[in-house]
Design an enzyme around this catalytic site. Structure first.
Site, PDB file in Angstrom:
ATOM      1  N   SER A  98       0.829  -1.201   0.000  1.00  0.00           N
ATOM      2  CA  SER A  98       0.000   0.000   0.000  1.00  0.00           C
ATOM      3  C   SER A  98       0.867   1.256   0.000  1.00  0.00           C
ATOM      4  CB  SER A  98      -0.975  -0.029   1.178  1.00  0.00           C
ATOM      5  OG  SER A  98      -1.906   1.016   1.060  1.00  0.00           O
ATOM      6  N   ASP A 245      -4.369   5.717  -3.207  1.00  0.00           N
ATOM      7  CA  ASP A 245      -3.090   5.202  -2.725  1.00  0.00           C
ATOM      8  C   ASP A 245      -2.661   4.063  -3.664  1.00  0.00           C
ATOM      9  OD1 ASP A 245      -4.822   3.214  -1.935  1.00  0.00           O
ATOM     10  OD2 ASP A 245      -4.284   3.249   0.182  1.00  0.00           O
ATOM     11  N   ASP A 247      -2.533   0.727  -3.752  1.00  0.00           N
ATOM     12  CA  ASP A 247      -3.366  -0.438  -4.093  1.00  0.00           C
ATOM     13  C   ASP A 247      -4.844  -0.056  -4.191  1.00  0.00           C
ATOM     14  OD1 ASP A 247      -3.638  -0.038  -1.351  1.00  0.00           O
ATOM     15  OD2 ASP A 247      -3.832  -2.168  -0.877  1.00  0.00           O
ATOM     16  N   ASP A 249      -7.195   0.848  -2.311  1.00  0.00           N
ATOM     17  CA  ASP A 249      -8.293   0.437  -1.425  1.00  0.00           C
ATOM     18  C   ASP A 249      -8.891   1.649  -0.713  1.00  0.00           C
ATOM     19  OD1 ASP A 249      -6.099   0.841   0.233  1.00  0.00           O
ATOM     20  OD2 ASP A 249      -6.540  -0.844   1.550  1.00  0.00           O
TER      21      ASP A 249
END
Length: 456
Positions: A98, A245, A247, A249
């Site tokens: 992340s 961000d 990834d 999520d």
């Protein structure tokens, strides 16, 4: 065998080389296979330079444990959630760190139905097996298969099912993918909306996936990571800015003036959008900032339900309550129809639709809420003795408080203001959030007072 320090409270994260490498990834794959005994699992990885090699080592470990592996390629974490529930397989693993520093990588693990494998729901068991390294010999005849697949089209179908595309009026969106995994998904959504005749213009910045992160590691929660999005919104006269961000999520929104909108107010906005379509539904929220969400949900005829902070807790509570939506002020948004998982793509689509339906700008949609319940934003204090500092604050306000709640850390409510103080699970930090009823000077004064108590 040695201790594996990459196993954290909720996921796997570690410095490359010593804490996390291909050998450790192979052992994690073997351990996951021995513990869950799945038939088939899906794997994906973010844009980090080491993600592909770690993913392939993980795949080898899983195959050696007799597990069939489906590799969806470069992906965001939520694409692994989607693949797991959409295909009905036994679990999934995303290789991602992340927004951690460059020299880190990690993994997020789920079981069937995209349920999280967290500290007390299997992660400690996987850790124990990986540390012991005492695996049965590989049986070549029973070794699992490996296949690369693409689910991008099915995933885009699912995302666009949350809105009615014909509700979209002319809209100009700035999207900053931060050179992470979001870029190709944004390209696919743009192409699909164009094919459907939706009048949406995308202005894409830092859209090309690049594991060297030439524009810095994307974490729009940090003010220094917001400038490029803000400037692009102003320069292009856009209706809204969206930043992700690595990834994706989490999704972060900016209004038509380039102003960053705190995730707290987006929770209220999305709750309202869901309650218009699903009257009387339950909405889950975290305990850090609550008054705006409770007011919005109650006024719209829904039921607000407070849950401990953190994706494993929110997802579990959503399941037990059958809640349609859950939101955290940290920009994590959870959806019942997304197997109760968090998505960074669904929120901005819903907000874009809302802006079109209401005929109001994003700034106008949240302005009244921000004025009604001004908030401090999360303030982190690094302290030698967090527990003693929190006890000091509690003692100071004990007589004055109208309500005390310990769902997550310490929450104290008063007539016109409230606060939440909680220790981080991962570092010696205390996190403070303060809000008031329409009184910015009061909120600021109380924030200052608590910070002085913490540091005294």
């Amino acid at each position: 065998m040695n201790n594996l320090t990459c196993f954290k409270a909720y996921d796997i994260r570690g410095r490359l080389g010593e804490e996390l490498n291909e050998d450790i990834a192979w052992r994690i794959g073997r351990a996951y296979g021995e513990y869950l005994k799945p038939k088939t699992i899906v794997l994906g990885g973010d844009v980090r330079l080491t993600s592909e090699a770690l993913k392939l080592a993980l795949a080898k470990g899983l195959q050696d444990a007799g597990v069939d592996v489906l590799d969806i390629g470069m992906s965001g974490t939520e694409e692994i959630y989607f693949a797991t529930f959409h295909l009905g397989v036994d679990g999934g693993i995303e290789v991602t760190a992340s927004h951690n520093p460059m020299d880190y990588n990690g993994m997020k693990l789920v079981r069937e139905g995209a349920r999280p494998i967290s500290g007390d729901t299997g992660l400690r068991d996987v850790q124990r097996l990986a540390e012991a390294g005492d695996f049965p010999p590989v049986n070549d005849a029973a070794r699992g298969s490996y296949r690369q697949i693409s689910l991008r089209d099915a995933y885009i179908d699912h995302l666009l099912a949350y809105i009615s595309v014909n509700n979209l009026t002319p809209l100009k969106l700035v999207v900053n993918s931060g050179n992470g995994a979001a870029g190709p998904v944004i390209d696919a959504i743009e192409a699909r909306l164009k094919a459907l005749g939706a009048p949406v213009e995308f202005i894409k910045i830092h859209n090309t996936p690049d594991g060297t992160f030439p524009n810095g590691i994307p974490n729009p929660l940090l003010p220094e990571c917001r400038d490029d999005t803000r400037k692009a919104v102003i320069e292009h006269g856009a209706d809204m800015g969206i930043a992700f961000d690595g990834d994706f999520d989490r999704c972060f929104l900016f209004d038509e003036k380039g102003q960053f909108i705190e995730g707290y107010y987006i929770v209220g906005l999305l709750a309202e959008a869901f309650l218009e379509k699903h009257p009387g539904a339950k909405i889950i929220h975290d305990p850090r900032l609550t008054w705006n969400t409770e007011a919005v949900v109650t006024a719209a005829g829904g039921t607000p339900v407070m849950s401990k902070t953190g994706h494993a807790f929110i997802k579990e509570r959503m399941r037990t309550e059958d809640a349609i939506y859950g939101g955290e002020m940290s920009a994590h948004h959870y959806f019942r129809d997304f197997a109760y998982c968090d998505s960074g793509m669904i929120p901005w689509l819903l907000v874009a639709e809302l802006v079109c339906l209401k005929g109001q700008s994003l700034g106008e949609l949240v302005r009244d809420r921000m004025a009604a319940f001004p908030a401090s934003g999360e303030i982190n204090s690094r302290l030698a003795e967090p527990a003693a500092a929190i006890a000091r604050v509690e003692a100071h306000f004990a007589e004055e408080a109208q309500a005390v709640d310990r769902t997550d850390g310490l929450s104290m409510s008063f007539a016109d203001w409230r606060f939440n103080l909680r220790s981080s699970n991962t570092e010696p930090v205390v996190r403070l959030n303060v809000e008031s009823r329409g009184d910015i000077p009061l909120m600021e004064a109380r924030t200052k007072e608590i910070l002085q108590l913490l540091n005294s």
